[in-house]
Design an enzyme around this catalytic site. Structure first.
Site, mmCIF file in Angstrom:
data_model
loop_
_atom_site.group_PDB
_atom_site.id
_atom_site.type_symbol
_atom_site.label_atom_id
_atom_site.label_comp_id
_atom_site.label_asym_id
_atom_site.label_seq_id
_atom_site.Cartn_x
_atom_site.Cartn_y
_atom_site.Cartn_z
ATOM 1 N N CYS A 22 56.081 83.057 79.252
ATOM 2 C CA CYS A 22 54.721 83.594 79.307
ATOM 3 C C CYS A 22 54.389 84.402 78.056
ATOM 4 N N CYS B 72 51.401 81.876 78.502
ATOM 5 C CA CYS B 72 50.134 82.535 78.841
ATOM 6 C C CYS B 72 49.537 83.367 77.706
ATOM 7 N N LYS C 70 48.643 81.507 74.386
ATOM 8 C CA LYS C 70 47.628 80.509 74.804
ATOM 9 C C LYS C 70 46.276 81.167 75.036
ATOM 10 N N TYR D 217 47.674 71.128 82.895
ATOM 11 C CA TYR D 217 47.340 72.448 82.350
ATOM 12 C C TYR D 217 47.596 72.556 80.838
ATOM 13 N N GLU E 186 44.612 72.702 78.076
ATOM 14 C CA GLU E 186 44.366 74.015 77.456
ATOM 15 C C GLU E 186 44.573 73.955 75.946
ATOM 16 N N HIS F 123 23.455 91.133 90.087
ATOM 17 C CA HIS F 123 22.521 90.358 89.285
ATOM 18 C C HIS F 123 22.359 90.972 87.906
ATOM 19 N N GLU G 235 27.517 86.005 91.081
ATOM 20 C CA GLU G 235 26.583 86.081 92.218
ATOM 21 C C GLU G 235 26.277 84.688 92.771
HETATM 22 P P1 FAD Z 1 60.616 82.151 81.990
HETATM 23 O O1 FAD Z 1 59.494 83.064 81.715
HETATM 24 O O2 FAD Z 1 60.576 80.808 81.356
HETATM 25 O O3 FAD Z 1 61.947 82.919 81.521
HETATM 26 C C1 FAD Z 1 63.214 82.328 81.561
HETATM 27 C C2 FAD Z 1 64.079 82.950 80.480
HETATM 28 O O4 FAD Z 1 65.444 82.621 80.722
HETATM 29 C C3 FAD Z 1 63.761 82.395 79.097
HETATM 30 O O5 FAD Z 1 63.712 83.435 78.144
HETATM 31 C C4 FAD Z 1 64.936 81.468 78.811
HETATM 32 O O6 FAD Z 1 65.168 81.274 77.440
HETATM 33 C C5 FAD Z 1 66.056 82.233 79.502
HETATM 34 N N1 FAD Z 1 67.247 81.434 79.806
HETATM 35 C C6 FAD Z 1 67.311 80.144 80.186
HETATM 36 N N2 FAD Z 1 68.588 79.809 80.439
HETATM 37 C C7 FAD Z 1 69.343 80.918 80.227
HETATM 38 C C8 FAD Z 1 70.716 81.206 80.349
HETATM 39 N N3 FAD Z 1 71.595 80.281 80.758
HETATM 40 N N4 FAD Z 1 71.162 82.457 80.055
HETATM 41 C C9 FAD Z 1 70.283 83.420 79.644
HETATM 42 N N5 FAD Z 1 68.957 83.194 79.521
HETATM 43 C C10 FAD Z 1 68.495 81.957 79.820
HETATM 44 N N6 FAD Z 1 51.324 81.041 83.905
HETATM 45 C C11 FAD Z 1 50.271 81.816 84.278
HETATM 46 O O7 FAD Z 1 50.339 82.473 85.314
HETATM 47 N N7 FAD Z 1 49.141 81.885 83.518
HETATM 48 C C12 FAD Z 1 49.011 81.195 82.362
HETATM 49 O O8 FAD Z 1 47.976 81.276 81.705
HETATM 50 C C13 FAD Z 1 50.088 80.388 81.943
HETATM 51 N N8 FAD Z 1 50.022 79.713 80.792
HETATM 52 C C14 FAD Z 1 51.078 78.958 80.388
HETATM 53 C C15 FAD Z 1 50.973 78.262 79.185
HETATM 54 C C16 FAD Z 1 52.015 77.476 78.758
HETATM 55 C C17 FAD Z 1 51.889 76.740 77.448
HETATM 56 C C18 FAD Z 1 53.193 77.376 79.532
HETATM 57 C C19 FAD Z 1 54.345 76.532 79.061
HETATM 58 C C20 FAD Z 1 53.318 78.069 80.718
HETATM 59 C C21 FAD Z 1 52.259 78.865 81.164
HETATM 60 N N9 FAD Z 1 52.318 79.567 82.359
HETATM 61 C C22 FAD Z 1 51.251 80.328 82.757
HETATM 62 C C23 FAD Z 1 53.507 79.497 83.226
HETATM 63 C C24 FAD Z 1 54.410 80.749 83.042
HETATM 64 O O9 FAD Z 1 54.702 80.933 81.689
HETATM 65 C C25 FAD Z 1 55.710 80.559 83.827
HETATM 66 O O10 FAD Z 1 55.388 80.253 85.170
HETATM 67 C C26 FAD Z 1 56.575 81.819 83.806
HETATM 68 O O11 FAD Z 1 56.903 82.200 82.506
HETATM 69 C C27 FAD Z 1 57.865 81.561 84.599
HETATM 70 O O12 FAD Z 1 58.683 82.696 84.579
HETATM 71 P P2 FAD Z 1 60.249 82.575 84.846
HETATM 72 O O13 FAD Z 1 60.742 83.962 84.969
HETATM 73 O O14 FAD Z 1 60.506 81.624 85.930
HETATM 74 O O15 FAD Z 1 60.836 81.897 83.528
HETATM 75 P P1 NDP Z 2 52.716 69.138 84.583
HETATM 76 O O1 NDP Z 2 54.013 68.699 85.122
HETATM 77 O O2 NDP Z 2 51.762 69.840 85.447
HETATM 78 O O3 NDP Z 2 51.950 67.855 83.978
HETATM 79 C C1 NDP Z 2 52.567 66.935 83.144
HETATM 80 C C2 NDP Z 2 51.522 65.977 82.581
HETATM 81 O O4 NDP Z 2 52.150 65.073 81.680
HETATM 82 C C3 NDP Z 2 50.838 65.135 83.643
HETATM 83 O O5 NDP Z 2 49.503 64.935 83.262
HETATM 84 C C4 NDP Z 2 51.638 63.821 83.586
HETATM 85 O O6 NDP Z 2 50.891 62.703 83.989
HETATM 86 C C5 NDP Z 2 51.923 63.732 82.104
HETATM 87 N N1 NDP Z 2 53.123 62.945 81.787
HETATM 88 C C6 NDP Z 2 54.352 63.096 82.312
HETATM 89 N N2 NDP Z 2 55.214 62.247 81.735
HETATM 90 C C7 NDP Z 2 54.502 61.527 80.833
HETATM 91 C C8 NDP Z 2 54.836 60.484 79.925
HETATM 92 N N3 NDP Z 2 56.076 60.016 79.836
HETATM 93 N N4 NDP Z 2 53.860 59.977 79.142
HETATM 94 C C9 NDP Z 2 52.592 60.443 79.229
HETATM 95 N N5 NDP Z 2 52.215 61.437 80.063
HETATM 96 C C10 NDP Z 2 53.167 61.965 80.863
HETATM 97 O O7 NDP Z 2 53.117 69.977 83.307
HETATM 98 P P2 NDP Z 2 52.472 71.072 82.398
HETATM 99 O O8 NDP Z 2 53.487 71.194 81.340
HETATM 100 O O9 NDP Z 2 51.081 70.813 81.988
HETATM 101 O O10 NDP Z 2 52.459 72.405 83.277
HETATM 102 C C11 NDP Z 2 53.632 72.918 83.882
HETATM 103 C C12 NDP Z 2 53.283 74.088 84.750
HETATM 104 O O11 NDP Z 2 53.086 75.243 83.947
HETATM 105 C C13 NDP Z 2 51.984 73.933 85.537
HETATM 106 O O12 NDP Z 2 52.204 73.277 86.752
HETATM 107 C C14 NDP Z 2 51.540 75.351 85.723
HETATM 108 O O13 NDP Z 2 52.034 75.864 86.939
HETATM 109 C C15 NDP Z 2 52.150 76.089 84.543
HETATM 110 N N6 NDP Z 2 51.060 76.412 83.609
HETATM 111 C C16 NDP Z 2 50.085 77.287 83.998
HETATM 112 C C17 NDP Z 2 49.010 77.550 83.199
HETATM 113 C C18 NDP Z 2 47.936 78.476 83.663
HETATM 114 O O14 NDP Z 2 48.147 79.195 84.620
HETATM 115 N N7 NDP Z 2 46.783 78.494 83.030
HETATM 116 C C19 NDP Z 2 48.878 76.915 81.879
HETATM 117 C C20 NDP Z 2 49.959 76.033 81.554
HETATM 118 C C21 NDP Z 2 51.000 75.791 82.399
HETATM 119 P P3 NDP Z 2 50.902 62.144 85.506
HETATM 120 O O15 NDP Z 2 49.893 62.965 86.266
HETATM 121 O O16 NDP Z 2 50.507 60.729 85.333
HETATM 122 O O17 NDP Z 2 52.289 62.316 86.028
#
Ligand code: FAD
Ligand code: NDP
Length: 528
Positions: A95, A100, A103, A237, A241, A503, A508
């Protein structure tokens, strides 16, 4: 003790950035030295720690800090393997570093461009051509990310949580091997172990050149050079985004979708989001999958793709970003040395957050059946610590969690999609109230509001409980948070419509909803 004093004075000096970076390094060295020399800790039990958390992201840090509040001896291990393109980052997880936070800031940066366009209509003398400095943008964002990395370290220090920048894996169910960056290995034992290792972006199988030349969300937020012509592959997502802000920042952007967008979300809303993106100039390649990525002599990338019907296409891009889903980080945890079970997708299986091994738990993105969102991981982590060390009994409730897709036109939702509500309750038991609305701010600048829409999915009977609420529009995420409380508390359509609006706001329009889909009446609302 001397180490602790030195570390404490470092924290006090943290406002000075130069001292801060020196202090940063010194603190880390002291910390690791102290930790490595501390082979066992007196706990009144035979373990080094009451709690070891593997993964210092949203969930792991929240759990560790909460546990420390119960006066427990806690350690957090966090380690980031560089992306295939070599990108790496600091403490805080996805995140903070590659999710997050960067992004949302890029989303904001891209909306500023739209605002500059609007500003002219409001009388501001904005030049016709505005230019983006990518390095200033990325520099500002990365500076903020680093301040958050630092802030997490300070918070752990303040709460007496030990932090080690090392990779954890199980030796047995109470013993963890820790591999440091320099390859050195050591061990610790803990009474309780929490797995919070999150996930990493996937690359598609069998697409030559994908990993060699393609980037993922792990890389996009710190690219050294502007992305230029961008192809984003995926339809969920992350893909939408990122495509949204790339286009908004002025880079020609194409999205390749193999099936539908935003699977799992209300599909009417999903279409509004992608219609808006298409109308603003983003090109969509629908029902196409990538076949090959190759580098041209001029450094640009040639991408070949194919449709479900076998038709082929190709294009030239400067950046190819894969957003095809995420892989849970569970393969390197040594789970074979435990009784922990993984799902087919590699997530940890716990029935009702009840682990088959009573002292090992999983939270956040790696938990099967969870929701991949930061506030979910944080809440699950806090509740788990309260159950383990306090009097807590509450479990994470994964129902009615609100979420926002930060596309140029934001889409926010809580509860069920219309499709799922119909599937669950039957069409005749569902009443949908809906409205297309025009944000007042769009009026002077003549912005199209064609995709600004709200719908409340309600039970048809009684006071008509709201079981799903969906909004597309500017600031949809900000609007939804308060309504999410109402929906979680079981608010009905009657209560919604008896609420007096504020408003003039977009919010609203939610309390003003009065046209049902069933009626077939035009849902376009106009003026006051
Ligand atoms: P993480 O935050 O991924 O933390 C896991 C940590 O463990 C990492 O630092 C990793 O390197 C470390 N790790 C892994 N393996 C090991 C190991 N063996 N030993 C030690 N450390 C290790 N969520 C929202 O709510 N709002 C958003 O707007 C949003 N935007 C997103 C945008 C993107 C591009 C992405 C990819 C995700 C987004 N998410 C968003 C999802 C959110 O980031 C994740 O749901 C959240 O970070 C999950 O938290 P976590 O604690 O499970 O893991
Ligand atoms: P998702 O697993 O939600 O989506 C993956 C996408 O990639 C789908 O559209 C899927 O299509 C497509 N895809 C998968 N494999 C292939 C392939 N081989 N070739 C072409 N297209 C493919 O993953 P995201 O990484 O987008 O998000 C992961 C999670 O992270 C979300 O579920 C969300 O919870 C979290 N997140 C939250 C955000 C927020 O809160 N604003 C922002 C970003 C992430 P198909 O539908 O056909 O399988």
């Amino acid at each position: 003790m001397a180490g602790f004093q030195a570390a404490k004075s470092c924290v006090l000096l943290s406002r000075n950035s130069l001292l801060r970076s020196k202090c940063h390094q010194r603190l880390r060295v002291l910390k690791v030295k102290r930790w490595l020399s501390c082979s066992s800790y007196s706990l009144g039990s035979s373990y080094d720690y009451d709690l070891a958390v593997i993964g210092g992201g949203s969930g792991g840090l929240a759990c560790a800090k909460e546990a420390a509040g119960f006066d427990k001896k806690v350690i957090v291990l966090d380690y980031v393997d560089p992306s295939p393109q070599g990108t790496k980052w600091g403490l805080g997880g996805t995140c903070v570093n590659v999710g997050c936070i960067p992004k949302k800031l890029l989303h904001h940066a891209s909306l500023l461009r739209e605002s500059m366009h609007d500003a002219k209509h409001y009388g501001w003398q904005v030049p016709d051509e505005v230019h983006l400095s990518w390095s200033t943008l990325v520099g500002g964002i990365q500076g903020h990310v680093k301040s958050l990395n630092w802030g997490h370290r300070v918070q752990l220090k303040d709460k007496n949580v030990e932090y080690v920048n090392g990779k954890g894996s199980f030796i047995d169910e109470h013993t963890v091997k820790v591999k440091m960056k320099d390859g050195k290995e050591t061990q610790l034992s803990a009474a309780n172990i929490v797995l919070a290792t999150g996930g990493r972006p996937k690359y598609p199988d069998k697409v030559p050149g994908a990993m060699e030349y393609g980037i993922t969300s792990d890389d996009i937020f710190s690219l050294k050079t502007p992305p230029g012509r961008s192809l984003v592959i995926g339809g969920s997502y992350v893909a939408l985004e990122c495509a949204g802000f790339l286009h908004g920042l002025g880079f020609p952007t194409t999205v390749m979708v193999r099936s539908i967008c935003l699977r799992g979300f209300d599909q009417q809303m999903s279409r509004l989001v992608t219609d808006h993106m298409e109308a603003s100039g983003i090109q969509f390649l629908w029902q196409q999958v990538p076949e090959n990525v190759a580098k041209n002599q001029d450094g640009s990338l040639n991408v070949k793709w194919r449709s479900g019907q076998g038709q082929e296409g190709q294009g030239e891009f400067d950046t190819v970003m894969f957003a095809v889903g995420r892989q849970p980080e569970t393969t390197q945890l040594g789970l074979d040395n435990t009784r922990i079970q993984l799902s087919a997708g590699g997530k940890v299986i716990e029935s009702e957050e009840q682990s088959p091994v009573s002292h090992i738990h999983a939270i956040g993105d790696i938990l099967e059946g969870g929701i991949e969102l930061t506030p979910v991981a944080i809440r699950a982590g806090k509740l788990l610590a309260q159950r383990l060390f306090g009097q807590g009994t509450e479990r994470m409730d994964y129902e009615q969690v609100a979420t926002t897709v930060f596309t140029p036109l934001e889409y926010s939702s809580v509860g069920l999609s219309e499709e799922l509500a119909i599937e669950r309750y039957g069409e005749k038991h569902i009443e949908v109230y809906h409205a297309f609305y025009k944000p007042l701010e769009y009026a002077v600048s003549n912005r199209s509001a064609e995709q600004c829409y709200i719908k409340a999915v309600c039970q048809a009977e009684g006071s008509q409980r709201i079981i799903g609420l969906h909004i597309t529009g500017p600031g949809a995420g900000e609007i939804m948070q308060g309504f999410a409380l109402a929906v979680k508390m079981g608010a009905s359509y009657n209560q919604l419509s008896s609420t007096v609006g504020i408003h003039p706001t977009c919010a609203e329009e939610v309390v003003k909803l009065h046209i049902t889909k069933r009626s077939g009446l035009d849902p376009t609302v106009t003026g006051c």
